[in-house]
Design a protein around this motif. Structure first.
Motif, PDB file in Angstrom:
ATOM      1  N   ARG A 256      51.998 140.540  57.400  1.00  0.00           N
ATOM      2  CA  ARG A 256      52.866 139.412  57.030  1.00  0.00           C
ATOM      3  C   ARG A 256      54.265 139.605  57.599  1.00  0.00           C
ATOM      4  NH1 ARG A 256      56.720 138.062  53.763  1.00  0.00           N
ATOM      5  NH2 ARG A 256      56.883 140.117  52.807  1.00  0.00           N
ATOM      6  N   ARG A 257      54.780 140.818  57.505  1.00  0.00           N
ATOM      7  CA  ARG A 257      56.131 141.083  58.006  1.00  0.00           C
ATOM      8  C   ARG A 257      56.196 140.998  59.532  1.00  0.00           C
ATOM      9  NH1 ARG A 257      59.874 143.549  54.382  1.00  0.00           N
ATOM     10  NH2 ARG A 257      59.010 143.689  52.271  1.00  0.00           N
ATOM     11  N   VAL A 258      55.137 141.428  60.203  1.00  0.00           N
ATOM     12  CA  VAL A 258      55.099 141.297  61.665  1.00  0.00           C
ATOM     13  C   VAL A 258      55.084 139.819  62.048  1.00  0.00           C
ATOM     14  CG1 VAL A 258      53.658 141.666  63.706  1.00  0.00           C
ATOM     15  CG2 VAL A 258      54.056 143.540  62.104  1.00  0.00           C
ATOM     16  N   SER A 259      54.370 138.992  61.300  1.00  0.00           N
ATOM     17  CA  SER A 259      54.360 137.560  61.557  1.00  0.00           C
ATOM     18  C   SER A 259      55.760 136.970  61.402  1.00  0.00           C
ATOM     19  CB  SER A 259      53.382 136.863  60.609  1.00  0.00           C
ATOM     20  OG  SER A 259      53.386 135.472  60.805  1.00  0.00           O
ATOM     21  N   ALA A 260      56.496 137.447  60.400  1.00  0.00           N
ATOM     22  CA  ALA A 260      57.870 136.995  60.211  1.00  0.00           C
ATOM     23  C   ALA A 260      58.749 137.456  61.367  1.00  0.00           C
ATOM     24  CB  ALA A 260      58.413 137.520  58.882  1.00  0.00           C
ATOM     25  N   ALA A 319      70.022 143.331  69.858  1.00  0.00           N
ATOM     26  CA  ALA A 319      70.537 142.376  68.878  1.00  0.00           C
ATOM     27  C   ALA A 319      69.388 141.697  68.134  1.00  0.00           C
ATOM     28  CB  ALA A 319      71.403 141.331  69.589  1.00  0.00           C
ATOM     29  N   VAL A 320      68.294 141.400  68.843  1.00  0.00           N
ATOM     30  CA  VAL A 320      67.134 140.779  68.205  1.00  0.00           C
ATOM     31  C   VAL A 320      66.377 141.810  67.371  1.00  0.00           C
ATOM     32  CG1 VAL A 320      64.979 139.531  68.615  1.00  0.00           C
ATOM     33  CG2 VAL A 320      66.963 139.118  70.090  1.00  0.00           C
ATOM     34  N   ILE A 321      66.271 143.030  67.884  1.00  0.00           N
ATOM     35  CA  ILE A 321      65.544 144.087  67.172  1.00  0.00           C
ATOM     36  C   ILE A 321      66.203 144.395  65.828  1.00  0.00           C
ATOM     37  CG2 ILE A 321      65.020 146.563  67.253  1.00  0.00           C
ATOM     38  CD1 ILE A 321      64.464 146.148  70.277  1.00  0.00           C
ATOM     39  N   GLU A 322      67.516 144.292  65.775  1.00  0.00           N
ATOM     40  CA  GLU A 322      68.209 144.510  64.501  1.00  0.00           C
ATOM     41  C   GLU A 322      67.720 143.511  63.455  1.00  0.00           C
ATOM     42  OE1 GLU A 322      72.812 144.754  62.762  1.00  0.00           O
ATOM     43  OE2 GLU A 322      72.431 144.556  64.917  1.00  0.00           O
ATOM     44  N   TYR A 325      64.097 144.492  62.376  1.00  0.00           N
ATOM     45  CA  TYR A 325      64.042 145.585  61.411  1.00  0.00           C
ATOM     46  C   TYR A 325      64.432 145.117  60.012  1.00  0.00           C
ATOM     47  CZ  TYR A 325      63.073 149.173  64.879  1.00  0.00           C
ATOM     48  OH  TYR A 325      62.473 149.941  65.840  1.00  0.00           O
ATOM     49  N   ALA A 326      65.327 144.160  59.939  1.00  0.00           N
ATOM     50  CA  ALA A 326      65.697 143.624  58.632  1.00  0.00           C
ATOM     51  C   ALA A 326      64.492 142.945  57.980  1.00  0.00           C
ATOM     52  CB  ALA A 326      66.854 142.637  58.786  1.00  0.00           C
ATOM     53  N   VAL A 327      63.673 142.274  58.784  1.00  0.00           N
ATOM     54  CA  VAL A 327      62.478 141.603  58.262  1.00  0.00           C
ATOM     55  C   VAL A 327      61.378 142.610  57.937  1.00  0.00           C
ATOM     56  CG1 VAL A 327      60.577 140.076  58.910  1.00  0.00           C
ATOM     57  CG2 VAL A 327      62.930 139.392  59.358  1.00  0.00           C
ATOM     58  N   LEU A 328      61.217 143.625  58.809  1.00  0.00           N
ATOM     59  CA  LEU A 328      60.169 144.619  58.563  1.00  0.00           C
ATOM     60  C   LEU A 328      60.468 145.433  57.311  1.00  0.00           C
ATOM     61  CD1 LEU A 328      59.381 145.960  62.159  1.00  0.00           C
ATOM     62  CD2 LEU A 328      58.002 144.408  60.772  1.00  0.00           C
ATOM     63  N   GLY A 329      61.737 145.697  57.049  1.00  0.00           N
ATOM     64  CA  GLY A 329      62.127 146.404  55.840  1.00  0.00           C
ATOM     65  C   GLY A 329      61.419 147.727  55.659  1.00  0.00           C
ATOM     66  N   HIS A 330      60.797 147.937  54.491  1.00  0.00           N
ATOM     67  CA  HIS A 330      60.145 149.212  54.202  1.00  0.00           C
ATOM     68  C   HIS A 330      58.867 149.419  55.011  1.00  0.00           C
ATOM     69  CE1 HIS A 330      56.996 147.192  51.866  1.00  0.00           C
ATOM     70  NE2 HIS A 330      57.945 146.525  51.237  1.00  0.00           N
ATOM     71  N   SER A 331      58.450 148.411  55.789  1.00  0.00           N
ATOM     72  CA  SER A 331      57.272 148.570  56.632  1.00  0.00           C
ATOM     73  C   SER A 331      57.575 149.285  57.943  1.00  0.00           C
ATOM     74  CB  SER A 331      56.636 147.203  56.933  1.00  0.00           C
ATOM     75  OG  SER A 331      56.097 146.631  55.754  1.00  0.00           O
ATOM     76  N   VAL A 332      58.852 149.533  58.229  1.00  0.00           N
ATOM     77  CA  VAL A 332      59.196 150.334  59.393  1.00  0.00           C
ATOM     78  C   VAL A 332      58.653 151.746  59.190  1.00  0.00           C
ATOM     79  CG1 VAL A 332      61.074 151.343  60.746  1.00  0.00           C
ATOM     80  CG2 VAL A 332      61.254 148.983  59.940  1.00  0.00           C
ATOM     81  N   ASP A 333      57.951 152.246  60.171  1.00  0.00           N
ATOM     82  CA  ASP A 333      57.309 153.570  60.140  1.00  0.00           C
ATOM     83  C   ASP A 333      56.150 153.651  59.151  1.00  0.00           C
ATOM     84  OD1 ASP A 333      58.976 154.533  62.140  1.00  0.00           O
ATOM     85  OD2 ASP A 333      60.448 155.317  60.722  1.00  0.00           O
TER      86      ASP A 333
END
Length: 348
Positions: A256-260, A319-322, A325-333
Motif C-alpha cells: 500500500r505504501r509503495v502504491s502511495a 527531492a522526490v525521494i525525500e 520516504y515520508a510516505v514509506l515511513g516505518h516500511s523503510v528497510d
C-alpha cells in the motif's frame, strides 16, 4: 575492484567497453557493473518465456558491455533458452565462451523441494553445463539457502568446492534473501569446511525501500567473502507503478505504501521504477543483477545506469525521494519472512 561499464546507448555497438577484446578472467574482477538476470526467462515473471526475444536481449546486453548472465536451474526454461542462444554459431563466433561470465545456481529444485546432497548438487551442475553448452561455469551459487537448515547445506557446498578444485566451477557462492542467514552460513563454511565463499548474491536488499545490504557487506567480507552482488534493485518488481506480481511476499501494508509512493512520482511525471533504479545504481558501488524481458527494458535499464551518474538528475531525484520516504515511513528497510525460523535461531 573495478567494473566494466555498459556503453551509453549513443555509442553502441561496442563490445565490452573498458574490457576491450580481452578475454575475461577467472577472478571475477572483470564482472560488469550490470549483469543480465535470467529469472525473467521463466513462467513466474512471463506467461510464455519461449516467446521472449531472448537472443536479441542477450546480444543487446553483450554489445553494450554487459558481459555476464545470471540464471538458475530453478528458473524453469531459463538455462535452456540462454544456452540455446549462446550455442548458435553466429553468437559463438562473435562472443566466444571466454568473453562473458555465466553464473547459475543449484540446490533449489522447485517451490518446496531442495536438494543440497553432494549427488544432487553434482547432478544439477552437470545439467546446467549441458543446458548452457559450456564445460565450465564462472559461478555456481547454493540457491536460497535459508530454506534448509544451514548445517544441512554444507555437504552440497563442499561438493561445489570439489568441482571448483577440478576446474568445472571457478567460484563458489551462496544466494538467498535474509542477510543474517547469509552471513552465518559464510562463517559456518569457513569454520566447518575450512574454505571461504567467493561470492554472495542477495536480492531485494539494496533498493529504494530496503538498504540493509550495505551494512552487511562488512560482515560478509570478514567471513572471507570477496564479492557481494545486489540482485533485483526493483525488489522483484515491487517498486513500480503497476501492482506487484501476485507471488510477491511483501506485506499488504508495504504494498500500500509503495502504491502511495508511485502516486507521488506520478505527480512529478516520473515512473517509480526509473527513480528506484537510478537510486540503487547510484548508491551501490558493486555489481547489480537486473532482469529484462524486452529490448525496450534493456535500453531503459542501460539509460538508467548512465542517468544515475548525472549529478543534476541526482539532486532532482533526491527531492522526490525525500517525499517517498515520508510516505514509506516505518516500511523503510522492512523485510519479509523467508526460509526456516530455525535458521534465525541458529544465527542467534
Amino acid at each position: 575492484m573495478s567494473h566494466s561499464l555498459p556503453t551509453p546507448p549513443s555509442e553502441r555497438p561496442r563490445a565490452f567497453g573498458p574490457l576491450g577484446s580481452s578475454a575475461v578472467t577467472a577472478s571475477l574482477d572483470g564482472l560488469p557493473a550490470l549483469i543480465l538476470g535470467g529469472a525473467q526467462f521463466n513462467h513466474q515473471y512471463n506467461e510464455d518465456p519461449f516467446h521472449l526475444p531472448v537472443k536479441d536481449i542477450i546480444l543487446q546486453c553483450f554489445d553494450s558491455g554487459i558481459c555476464a548472465i545470471d540464471t538458475s536451474a530453478y528458473y524453469g526454461p531459463s538455462e535452456i533458452l540462454i544456452g540455446n542462444v549462446l550455442a548458435e554459431p553466429d553468437v559463438r563466433t562473435k562472443y566466444p565462451r571466454d568473453s562473458y561470465f555465466l553464473l547459475t545456481k543449484a540446490g533449489r529444485v522447485s517451490e518446496s523441494e531442495f536438494d543440497f546432497s553432494p549427488e544432487g548438487i553434482a547432478r544439477s551442475v552437470g545439467r546446467s553445463l549441458d543446458r548452457l553448452h559450456t564445460d565450465y561455469l564462472d559461478v555456481v551459487y547454493a540457491h536460497d539457502v535459508e530454506f534448509v537448515h544451514l548445517p544441512d547445506t554444507l555437504a552440497g557446498i563442499g561438493q561445489l568446492f570439489a568441482l571448483k578444485d577440478r576446474g568445472v566451477i571457478r567460484n563458489v557462492g551462496i544466494s538467498g534473501y535474509p542477510l543474517p542467514v547469509l552471513v552465518a552460513l559464510a562463517r559456518l563454511v569457513r569454520d566447518r569446511l575450512g574454505r571461504t565463499i567467493d561470492i554472495v548474491l542477495s536480492y531485494s536488499n539494496f533498493t529504494l525501500q530496503n538498504r540493509r545490504l550495505k551494512p552487511a557487506v562488512r560482515d560478509l567480507h570478514v567471513a572471507g567473502v570477496r564479492y557481494v552482488l545486489n540482485g533485483s534493485p526493483l525488489s522483484m518488481s515491487l517498486l513500480r507503478s503497476q501492482p506487484p506480481h501476485a507471488f510477491h511476499p511483501a506485506s499488504d501494508e508495504l504494498k500500500r505504501r509503495v502504491s502511495a509512493a508511485a502516486a507521488i512520482t506520478a505527480e512529478h511525471n516520473i515512473e517509480l521504477a526509473d527513480i528506484a533504479m537510478r537510486y540503487a545504481l547510484r548508491h551501490w558501488s558493486g555489481t547489480t543483477v537486473v532482469g529484462w524481458s524486452s529490448l525496450f527494458e534493456v535500453d531503459r535499464g542501460i539509460q538508467a545506469y548512465w542517468d544515475s551518474q548525472n549529478p543534476d538528475l541526482a539532486a532532482q531525484d533526491d527531492a522526490v525521494i525525500e517525499k517517498i520516504y515520508a510516505v514509506l515511513g516505518h516500511s523503510v528497510d522492512e523485510v519479509w519472512a523467508s526460509g526456516l525460523q530455525s535458521n534465525f535461531d541458529f544465527v542467534n
